[in-house]
Design a protein around this motif. Sequence first.
Motif: not given
Length: 276
Positions: A4, A6-8, A36, A48, A194, A230-232, A235, A241
């Motif tokens: 994944d 792209h997530q934060h 996550l 990720c 994403s 995902s940009d979780w 998102c 998710y």
Amino acid sequence: MRIDAHQHFWKFDPIRDAWINDGMQVIRKDFLPQDLKPELDKKQIDGCIAVQADQSPHETRYLLELAEQNPWIKKVVGWVDLNAEDIDAQLELYASEKKLAGFRKILQTLPPEAMDDPRFLRGIGKLSKYGFTYDVLIYPEHLEKAYEMIVRFPDQPFIIDHLAKPNIKNGEFEKWSEGIQKIAELEQVYCKVSGMVTEADWKNWKQADFIPCLDTVTEVFGTKRLVYGSDWPVCLLAGSYNEVFDLVYNYYSEFPHSEQVGIFGANAQRFYGIGE
């Protein structure tokens, strides 16, 4: 390896994270690695890439600490003041951080002309010397200036976050399509598949809403320069998710297996320098 890309992560701070307004209650809280990991496991995702959400040196250090504690956080896209006079010295120090892939500036909140700033361009021009990537976070109206910026640096790896945020909700794709096609002609540019659901109608989107965008980026970038993200947890404003993953997975499900492997991991490994 499935990635994944792209997530934060964040510990919510209402002052620092003022962009998370009252209409975004679902993400006005902490989001940490333990939140996550179960989502990744359900989709058999091996790791990720944690991307900055706050523009501060503290954010970069925080994400690197999380990556050190959680080996499945494969790389970090941090923040550095690219306009700084001592940018060389800063990048030289960061070069020893093995999990630091590159950097991002939140250009989407600035006028497109911010990419003309000589100090910013000087900073971008230093990144390849240290092996750093650059994530481009923009809206469609920034695409022309982004092209002018990127074409200056043929040896610098760039990746467009969230397809450059086409206006999916209103189906306005013409200007975006022209701009993204032009940028895709530059071979050092990848594109993240994403962030789409948050550009759609949060409560009423359907798979068909995204087909024009997915068709376009797949045609112009090809499957070797597309990367799933995902940009979780952002998102979650518009979908779980599971829904976000399935949206992309379903679209590419009839593509050759090798191309699916690329989009869902191998391309991110190549771009961000992730080993097996």
